[in-house]
Scaffold this active site. Structure first.
Site, PDB file in Angstrom:
ATOM      1  N   CYS A   1      30.986  42.745  42.825  1.00 21.01           N
ATOM      2  CA  CYS A   1      31.855  42.949  44.127  1.00 21.01           C
ATOM      3  C   CYS A   1      32.674  44.063  43.820  1.00 21.01           C
ATOM      4  CB  CYS A   1      32.771  41.613  44.238  1.00 21.01           C
ATOM      5  SG  CYS A   1      34.188  41.723  45.282  1.00 21.01           S
TER       6      CYS A   1
ATOM      7  N   CYS B   1      36.472  43.000  43.589  1.00 21.39           N
ATOM      8  CA  CYS B   1      36.743  42.141  42.326  1.00 21.39           C
ATOM      9  C   CYS B   1      36.654  43.163  41.313  1.00 21.39           C
ATOM     10  CB  CYS B   1      35.310  41.105  42.075  1.00 21.39           C
ATOM     11  SG  CYS B   1      35.129  40.185  43.363  1.00 21.39           S
TER      12      CYS B   1
END
Length: 109
Positions: free
Chosen positions: A27, A30
């Protein structure tokens, strides 16, 4: 950094207020949050009653992510580990600074 799994969740979080990042390694948001999150983890390391930790939803933490209804990444949850009601879904990388401000404003350390 502490990574929580179903095997260690109860023992590591027992008696603590937690601030948890549910994430996926692929991600982009992230990855952008990681440096500030890691700093926050370091700042609270050794706290007797507070815990900042990660849960990888693509590996050993997958079951925890399902139990906590995680539908997007990264999702941050704060509170009592048995009843995580406060939830944040971060969609902007610059939101990571807001996370740090939130944590410090709670004076959770």
């Amino acid at each position: 950094a502490i990574e929580l799994t179903p095997d260690n969740f109860d023992s590591v979080t027992d008696g603590k207020t937690v601030f948890l990042k549910f994430f996926a390694p692929w991600c982009g948001h992230c990855k952008a949050l990681k440096p500030d999150w890691d700093k926050l983890i370091a700042d609270f390391e050794g706290s007797e009653n507070q815990l900042i930790a990660d849960i990888d939803c693509t590996s050993e933490g997958e079951q925890l992510c399902e139990e906590h209804g995680i539908q997007g990444f990264p999702t941050l949850k704060w509170g009592d580990p048995s009843d995580l009601q406060v939830s944040f879904f971060i969609v902007l990388a610059r939101g990571s600074r807001a996370i740090l401000c939130f944590a410090w404003s709670l004076e959770i350390h």
